[in-house]
Write a protein that holds these residues in place. Structure first.
Motif, PDB file in Angstrom:
ATOM      1  N   GLN A   1       0.841  -1.194   0.000  1.00 47.74           N
ATOM      2  CA  GLN A   1       0.000   0.000   0.000  1.00 47.74           C
ATOM      3  C   GLN A   1       0.883   1.254   0.000  1.00 47.74           C
ATOM      4  O   GLN A   1       1.343   1.705   1.043  1.00 47.74           O
ATOM      5  CB  GLN A   1      -0.931  -0.010   1.217  1.00 47.74           C
ATOM      6  CG  GLN A   1      -1.828  -1.222   1.321  1.00 47.74           C
ATOM      7  CD  GLN A   1      -2.804  -1.337   0.159  1.00 47.74           C
ATOM      8  OE1 GLN A   1      -3.264  -0.331  -0.405  1.00 47.74           O
ATOM      9  NE2 GLN A   1      -3.129  -2.575  -0.211  1.00 47.74           N
ATOM     10  N   ASN A   2       1.143   1.756  -1.199  1.00 47.68           N
ATOM     11  CA  ASN A   2       1.925   2.983  -1.300  1.00 47.68           C
ATOM     12  C   ASN A   2       1.036   4.196  -1.044  1.00 47.68           C
ATOM     13  O   ASN A   2      -0.196   4.122  -1.150  1.00 47.68           O
ATOM     14  CB  ASN A   2       2.575   3.085  -2.676  1.00 47.68           C
ATOM     15  CG  ASN A   2       3.693   2.077  -2.848  1.00 47.68           C
ATOM     16  OD1 ASN A   2       4.454   1.819  -1.920  1.00 47.68           O
ATOM     17  ND2 ASN A   2       3.801   1.480  -4.027  1.00 47.68           N
ATOM     18  N   ARG A   3       1.655   5.302  -0.721  1.00 45.59           N
ATOM     19  CA  ARG A   3       0.910   6.533  -0.440  1.00 45.59           C
ATOM     20  C   ARG A   3       1.577   7.700  -1.169  1.00 45.59           C
ATOM     21  O   ARG A   3       2.145   8.600  -0.558  1.00 45.59           O
ATOM     22  CB  ARG A   3       0.827   6.795   1.072  1.00 45.59           C
ATOM     23  CG  ARG A   3       0.048   5.719   1.829  1.00 45.59           C
ATOM     24  CD  ARG A   3      -0.240   6.127   3.263  1.00 45.59           C
ATOM     25  NE  ARG A   3      -1.005   7.363   3.341  1.00 45.59           N
ATOM     26  CZ  ARG A   3      -2.336   7.428   3.197  1.00 45.59           C
ATOM     27  NH1 ARG A   3      -3.035   6.321   2.945  1.00 45.59           N
ATOM     28  NH2 ARG A   3      -2.959   8.587   3.277  1.00 45.59           N
TER      29      ARG A   3
ATOM     30  N   VAL B   1       5.876   8.581  -8.005  1.00 43.41           N
ATOM     31  CA  VAL B   1       5.704   7.178  -8.397  1.00 43.41           C
ATOM     32  C   VAL B   1       6.921   6.713  -9.200  1.00 43.41           C
ATOM     33  O   VAL B   1       7.259   7.319 -10.221  1.00 43.41           O
ATOM     34  CB  VAL B   1       4.424   6.985  -9.234  1.00 43.41           C
ATOM     35  CG1 VAL B   1       4.234   5.503  -9.574  1.00 43.41           C
ATOM     36  CG2 VAL B   1       3.206   7.518  -8.482  1.00 43.41           C
ATOM     37  N   PRO B   2       7.590   5.658  -8.776  1.00 42.87           N
ATOM     38  CA  PRO B   2       8.800   5.200  -9.486  1.00 42.87           C
ATOM     39  C   PRO B   2       8.466   4.470 -10.784  1.00 42.87           C
ATOM     40  O   PRO B   2       7.349   3.960 -10.962  1.00 42.87           O
ATOM     41  CB  PRO B   2       9.439   4.245  -8.483  1.00 42.87           C
ATOM     42  CG  PRO B   2       8.276   3.678  -7.724  1.00 42.87           C
ATOM     43  CD  PRO B   2       7.297   4.811  -7.588  1.00 42.87           C
TER      44      PRO B   2
ATOM     45  N   ASP C   1      -0.892   1.886  -6.360  1.00 44.62           N
ATOM     46  CA  ASP C   1      -0.234   3.122  -6.745  1.00 44.62           C
ATOM     47  C   ASP C   1      -1.223   4.208  -7.157  1.00 44.62           C
ATOM     48  O   ASP C   1      -0.836   5.186  -7.810  1.00 44.62           O
ATOM     49  CB  ASP C   1       0.776   2.869  -7.869  1.00 44.62           C
ATOM     50  CG  ASP C   1       2.170   2.555  -7.328  1.00 44.62           C
ATOM     51  OD1 ASP C   1       2.312   2.480  -6.094  1.00 44.62           O
ATOM     52  OD2 ASP C   1       3.098   2.376  -8.132  1.00 44.62           O
ATOM     53  N   HIS C   2      -2.503   4.054  -6.805  1.00 41.58           N
ATOM     54  CA  HIS C   2      -3.397   5.198  -6.922  1.00 41.58           C
ATOM     55  C   HIS C   2      -2.882   6.286  -5.992  1.00 41.58           C
ATOM     56  O   HIS C   2      -2.437   5.995  -4.868  1.00 41.58           O
ATOM     57  CB  HIS C   2      -4.823   4.820  -6.504  1.00 41.58           C
ATOM     58  CG  HIS C   2      -5.563   4.026  -7.529  1.00 41.58           C
ATOM     59  ND1 HIS C   2      -6.100   4.588  -8.671  1.00 41.58           N
ATOM     60  CD2 HIS C   2      -5.854   2.696  -7.590  1.00 41.58           C
ATOM     61  CE1 HIS C   2      -6.698   3.646  -9.381  1.00 41.58           C
ATOM     62  NE2 HIS C   2      -6.557   2.489  -8.755  1.00 41.58           N
TER      63      HIS C   2
ATOM     64  N   HIS D   1      -7.891   4.959  -4.252  1.00 40.71           N
ATOM     65  CA  HIS D   1      -6.813   4.469  -3.393  1.00 40.71           C
ATOM     66  C   HIS D   1      -7.386   3.717  -2.199  1.00 40.71           C
ATOM     67  O   HIS D   1      -6.991   2.572  -1.916  1.00 40.71           O
ATOM     68  CB  HIS D   1      -5.926   5.613  -2.921  1.00 40.71           C
ATOM     69  CG  HIS D   1      -4.747   5.145  -2.099  1.00 40.71           C
ATOM     70  ND1 HIS D   1      -4.855   4.844  -0.753  1.00 40.71           N
ATOM     71  CD2 HIS D   1      -3.461   4.910  -2.435  1.00 40.71           C
ATOM     72  CE1 HIS D   1      -3.686   4.451  -0.298  1.00 40.71           C
ATOM     73  NE2 HIS D   1      -2.817   4.471  -1.295  1.00 40.71           N
ATOM     74  N   ALA D   2      -8.297   4.341  -1.491  1.00 41.01           N
ATOM     75  CA  ALA D   2      -8.869   3.700  -0.298  1.00 41.01           C
ATOM     76  C   ALA D   2      -9.716   2.487  -0.661  1.00 41.01           C
ATOM     77  O   ALA D   2      -9.702   1.481   0.047  1.00 41.01           O
ATOM     78  CB  ALA D   2      -9.705   4.722   0.471  1.00 41.01           C
ATOM     79  N   GLN D   3     -10.431   2.579  -1.771  1.00 41.62           N
ATOM     80  CA  GLN D   3     -11.298   1.472  -2.177  1.00 41.62           C
ATOM     81  C   GLN D   3     -10.490   0.258  -2.580  1.00 41.62           C
ATOM     82  O   GLN D   3     -10.844  -0.881  -2.248  1.00 41.62           O
ATOM     83  CB  GLN D   3     -12.206   1.936  -3.325  1.00 41.62           C
ATOM     84  CG  GLN D   3     -13.144   3.071  -2.969  1.00 41.62           C
ATOM     85  CD  GLN D   3     -14.150   2.678  -1.901  1.00 41.62           C
ATOM     86  OE1 GLN D   3     -14.425   1.504  -1.694  1.00 41.62           O
ATOM     87  NE2 GLN D   3     -14.704   3.658  -1.210  1.00 41.62           N
TER      88      GLN D   3
END
Length: 203
Positions: free
Chosen positions: A139-141, A148-149, A187-188, A195-197
């Motif tokens: 879970q990225n933030r 974003v890489p 990565d949203h 992202h949360a969903q």
């Protein structure tokens, strides 16, 4: 422009989506309903990896617009069928204007089907991939697209292992795009409602 997010009842405003999404309805639907959703089906995972390989050097919207054509030309992306193909099938596909006509990528797809079979028999392609992250999505933030890489140490590791197992067109950047698409990483952007969903869908 608005689109309904499959994950919830609220609508997503265009300005809220991840910044890579264009204004094309196909792109919006892909972002809102598919990208980043954890995928655990072996054959579907293989299809996603193959399409990411075909995308190399091209825009993803090009692949999305041709995806149905790819599925028809490649027998629904059934690796057990494709693994039996040979030169006649390569020539047939090279003559198909509905797909990306690249001999190297087509030949790699046939070889990748055989590599998939070996992994599938050994432990399952789905388990093989998800074992790299202990079965749970990362879970990225990320706050901005600049954060974003293009690839990570993990995508380098997976790329090397896939190549050892016979896969082609699976460099670290392609593998990271695949990891994003299949939901191995979320990565949203944190400002995107998805992202949360997506995070809630992790097993």
């Amino acid at each position: 422009m608005f689109s309904v997010c499959i994950f919830g009842k609220r609508v997503i405003e265009m300005s809220e989506r991840c910044g890579w999404v264009g204004v094309d309805a196909i792109y919006e639907a892909y972002h809102d309903t598919e990208w980043g959703v954890p995928e655990y089906d072996s054959r579907t995972l293989w299809e996603k990896l193959i399409l990411d390989g075909f995308q190399a050097g091209l825009s993803w919207i090009t692949i999305l617009k041709k995806r149905d054509n790819f599925r028809a030309a490649f027998q629904g992306f059934d690796p057990d069928i494709i693994a039996r193909w040979g030169e006649d099938d390569v020539l047939r596909l090279l003559a198909d204007p509905g797909i990306i006509r690249h001999r190297g990528k087509i030949e790699a797809t046939i070889g990748n089907a055989r590599a998939w079979q070996r992994i599938e028999i050994d432990k399952g392609f789905d388990r093989y991939l998800w074992d790299f992250v202990g079965g749970k999505p990362i879970q990225n933030r990320w706050a901005t697209l600049a954060d974003v890489p293009a690839y990570t140490d993990l995508s380098v590791e997976i790329s090397k292992d896939l190549k050892r197992k016979g896969f082609k067109f699976c460099g670290p950047t392609i593998v990271y795009a695949f990891m994003q698409a299949m939901g191995m990483v979320n990565d949203h952007l944190v400002t995107c409602p998805c992202h949360a969903q997506v995070a809630k869908l992790a097993r």
